[in-house]
Design a protein around this motif. Structure first.
Motif, PDB file in Angstrom:
ATOM      1  N   ASP A 109       0.807  -1.213   0.000  1.00  0.00           N
ATOM      2  CA  ASP A 109       0.000   0.000   0.000  1.00  0.00           C
ATOM      3  C   ASP A 109       0.843   1.268   0.000  1.00  0.00           C
ATOM      4  N   ARG A 110       2.031   1.212   0.548  1.00  0.00           N
ATOM      5  CA  ARG A 110       2.872   2.409   0.579  1.00  0.00           C
ATOM      6  C   ARG A 110       3.364   2.766  -0.824  1.00  0.00           C
ATOM      7  N   LEU A 111       3.726   1.771  -1.603  1.00  0.00           N
ATOM      8  CA  LEU A 111       4.110   2.049  -2.984  1.00  0.00           C
ATOM      9  C   LEU A 111       2.913   2.563  -3.787  1.00  0.00           C
ATOM     10  N   ALA A 112       1.729   1.997  -3.533  1.00  0.00           N
ATOM     11  CA  ALA A 112       0.531   2.479  -4.220  1.00  0.00           C
ATOM     12  C   ALA A 112       0.217   3.921  -3.826  1.00  0.00           C
ATOM     13  N   LEU A 113       0.377   4.248  -2.563  1.00  0.00           N
ATOM     14  CA  LEU A 113       0.147   5.614  -2.102  1.00  0.00           C
ATOM     15  C   LEU A 113       1.092   6.591  -2.779  1.00  0.00           C
ATOM     16  N   ARG A 114       2.331   6.220  -2.873  1.00  0.00           N
ATOM     17  CA  ARG A 114       3.309   7.082  -3.536  1.00  0.00           C
ATOM     18  C   ARG A 114       2.969   7.264  -5.019  1.00  0.00           C
ATOM     19  N   PRO A 138       5.978   7.258   1.844  1.00  0.00           N
ATOM     20  CA  PRO A 138       5.148   7.908   2.858  1.00  0.00           C
ATOM     21  C   PRO A 138       4.614   6.887   3.843  1.00  0.00           C
ATOM     22  N   PRO A 139       4.337   7.305   5.053  1.00  0.00           N
ATOM     23  CA  PRO A 139       3.782   6.361   6.036  1.00  0.00           C
ATOM     24  C   PRO A 139       2.364   5.971   5.659  1.00  0.00           C
ATOM     25  N   PRO A 140       1.906   4.783   6.074  1.00  0.00           N
ATOM     26  CA  PRO A 140       0.543   4.337   5.736  1.00  0.00           C
ATOM     27  C   PRO A 140      -0.545   5.242   6.298  1.00  0.00           C
ATOM     28  N   SER A 141      -0.229   6.046   7.324  1.00  0.00           N
ATOM     29  CA  SER A 141      -1.252   6.918   7.907  1.00  0.00           C
ATOM     30  C   SER A 141      -1.719   7.995   6.944  1.00  0.00           C
ATOM     31  N   HIS A 142      -0.950   8.262   5.881  1.00  0.00           N
ATOM     32  CA  HIS A 142      -1.342   9.263   4.895  1.00  0.00           C
ATOM     33  C   HIS A 142      -2.402   8.739   3.934  1.00  0.00           C
ATOM     34  N   LEU A 143      -2.631   7.426   3.905  1.00  0.00           N
ATOM     35  CA  LEU A 143      -3.512   6.834   2.903  1.00  0.00           C
ATOM     36  C   LEU A 143      -4.956   7.333   2.996  1.00  0.00           C
ATOM     37  N   PRO A 144      -5.614   7.291   4.165  1.00  0.00           N
ATOM     38  CA  PRO A 144      -7.011   7.774   4.202  1.00  0.00           C
ATOM     39  C   PRO A 144      -7.143   9.241   3.822  1.00  0.00           C
ATOM     40  N   ARG A 154      -4.016  -6.284   5.388  1.00  0.00           N
ATOM     41  CA  ARG A 154      -5.198  -5.555   5.892  1.00  0.00           C
ATOM     42  C   ARG A 154      -6.018  -4.908   4.782  1.00  0.00           C
ATOM     43  N   GLN A 155      -5.605  -4.991   3.542  1.00  0.00           N
ATOM     44  CA  GLN A 155      -6.354  -4.436   2.401  1.00  0.00           C
ATOM     45  C   GLN A 155      -6.742  -2.982   2.651  1.00  0.00           C
ATOM     46  N   SER A 156      -5.798  -2.215   3.169  1.00  0.00           N
ATOM     47  CA  SER A 156      -6.098  -0.823   3.531  1.00  0.00           C
ATOM     48  C   SER A 156      -6.417   0.023   2.317  1.00  0.00           C
ATOM     49  N   PHE A 167      -3.881  -6.775  -5.290  1.00  0.00           N
ATOM     50  CA  PHE A 167      -4.166  -5.759  -4.270  1.00  0.00           C
ATOM     51  C   PHE A 167      -4.941  -6.371  -3.107  1.00  0.00           C
ATOM     52  N   ALA A 168      -5.781  -7.383  -3.406  1.00  0.00           N
ATOM     53  CA  ALA A 168      -6.534  -8.030  -2.342  1.00  0.00           C
ATOM     54  C   ALA A 168      -5.639  -8.845  -1.413  1.00  0.00           C
TER      55      ALA A 168
END
Length: 478
Positions: free
Chosen positions: A129-134, A173-179, A207-209, A202-203
């Motif tokens: 998820d962190r790479l996806a967020l970036r 970026p940290p995962p907390s930035h995702l929401p 935690r599938q965040s 992705f599934a």
């Protein structure tokens, strides 16, 4: 007069025209003044192969209610609702490889009048998820001109050291930035479409965040709230992908499943090939009738029809057909300017790969014993195997009968050597592949593998080796 309007002579005219075409001979060597036309024709066909698909043909031929045409209409309705009414929509696009999923999505987006913000993610590249967020933040910055993540990843550029090797690591970026980042998508100046290629990967994220945040934002995106709309489109080949979702994620998914399918019959393959090869060009008036006649004769050849039928039986992937047509067109020259069955035969032969494991008969005795043990384990219903499972299978066979002798050239091979050394040889030859990431908490005997060798290949190797005991063991029932 009514008697004249019937024109009973038209079938004869058609037969005369066909007879006249059959009497026309195509030149073996292209005249010099038609060489530029051949080059233009090749460029036009290659351009059509890049941009054309069977999906675009569904609405124009008699199969207007085909699977892909229906899928395109459903996806277009979903995107129109997102763009015009500001809806939040989600769907899953299912279909085998080469059935036109990605082409269908891109075509539906291109058909919209309004310019969208399109975020393209792939489960093969963004494996957490962190790479996806970036990647989301990077694509948003490119399409909106704004910065959505503030990190210190550029601080190292201030003092450049030519001898410093940062390695493959990147600042994430940290995962907390995702929401916070996902919640911004409906408030952007334009509607947003998120395309998740390999949705099943992705599934499998922890935690599938990412999926939870995306689908939760889509669910909360209502008409009349001033939002510009958000659509999440998952693309996958796995029909059981919905079962991979956690309960909280599945409850926020719309459940809309859109299915695609490869061409159902050979007739569509041939029509698609004929349509591509007959791409018109602006050139000499002498060229277009000559090229059309050559294409018609090409598809009238029985050898061509048989080869296309054999290929269609093996695979219905349209990408394979495009690769074959590309190879045919690229090899056209002034000395051989028109399509022939020899061109098609060489193009098809180039696409068929050689046998992956052609030297199984040269393996050592311990290795071939392990392959036979793997075949028996697979027959018992275990697609994923471990070293310990193969060892137990071999040991049971060794104790039960003399099908696995312990004497080779007068020397004893020993039970340990018949497993460890042979298995290491198979791993080095990539006949077994790991199905899970390596972990220090799992010993080598219990690492899970999948065998890539087919039973027919093992059978052929055993027959070439001439070992009667191995033949008996291979054909022995469970």
């Amino acid at each position: 007069m009514p008697g004249r309007t019937a024109q009973p002579s038209s079938p004869r005219k058609g037969r005369d025209h066909a007879t006249l075409q059959s009497q026309i001979s195509l030149p073996d060597v292209l005249p010099v003044h038609l060489a530029p036309c051949l080059r233009s024709q090749k460029r036009a066909i290659l351009a059509a192969l890049r941009s054309h698909s069977l999906t675009s043909e569904d609405s124009s031929d008699e199969e207007q209610f085909s699977t892909n045409a229906t899928a395109y209409a459903q996806l277009q309705d979903l995107l129109v609702g997102t763009v015009t009414r500001g809806e939040g929509n989600s769907c899953l696009l299912l279909g085998p490889r080469g059935s036109g999923k990605t082409t269908l999505v891109e075509r539906a987006i291109k058909a919209l009048q309004e310019k969208l913000i399109v975020l393209r993610l792939s489960g093969y590249a963004q494996h957490n998820d962190r790479l996806a967020l970036r990647e989301i933040a990077r694509q948003l910055s490119q399409q909106t001109g704004k910065t959505f993540l503030h990190d210190n990843e550029d601080d190292a550029d201030k003092e450049f050291d030519p001898f410093f090797d940062p390695g493959p690591s990147v600042a994430l970026p940290p995962p907390s930035h995702l929401p916070a980042l996902i919640s911004v998508l409906p408030t952007l100046s334009r509607p947003t479409v998120v395309i998740l290629d390999a949705f099943d990967l992705f599934a499998q994220h922890a935690r599938q965040s990412l999926l939870y945040c995306l689908l939760d934002t889509v669910q909360s995106c209502r008409v009349g709230q001033g939002n510009n709309g958000l659509a999440v489109i998952g693309v996958t080949t796995r029909i059981d992908t919905i079962n991979l979702l956690e309960k909280r994620v599945k409850s926020r998914f719309s459940g809309r499943m859109i299915r695609t399918a490869p061409p159902s019959d050979l007739h569509r393959w041939i029509n698609f090939s004929r349509h591509i090869l007959c791409t018109p060009i602006d050139g000499s008036p002498e060229w277009n009738p000559l090229w059309t006649l050559a294409v018609n004769r090409f598809f009238e050849d029985r050898k061509v029809t048989d080869m296309l039928k054999d290929t269609f039986t093996l695979t219905r992937d349209v990408r394979m057909l495009k690769q074959i047509l590309t190879a045919i067109v690229v090899n056209l020259e002034t000395s051989s300017p028109f399509l022939t069955s020899q061109h098609l035969s060489s193009a098809i032969s180039a696409q068929r790969g050689r046998q992956q494991f052609s030297n199984l008969h040269a393996l050592s005795y311990p290795s071939i014993c392990l392959l036979i043990a793997a075949m028996h384990v697979h027959t018992a219903g275990h697609d994923v195997i471990t070293f310990e499972m193969l060892h137990d299978t071999f040991r049971e066979q060794f104790r039960a009968s003399s099908a696995a002798p312990i004497q080779i050239e007068g020397g004893s091979i020993g039970m340990a050597r018949c497993t460890r050394e042979g298995f290491e040889q198979l791993l080095a030859a990539r006949m077994f592949t790991s199905v899970a990431a390596s972990s220090s908490s799992i010993t080598s005997q219990f690492v899970r593998y999948r065998c890539l060798v087919e039973r027919e290949d093992v059978k052929h190797a055993v027959n070439m080796m001439g070992q009667t005991n191995l033949k008996k063991w291979l054909h022995k029932g469970p």
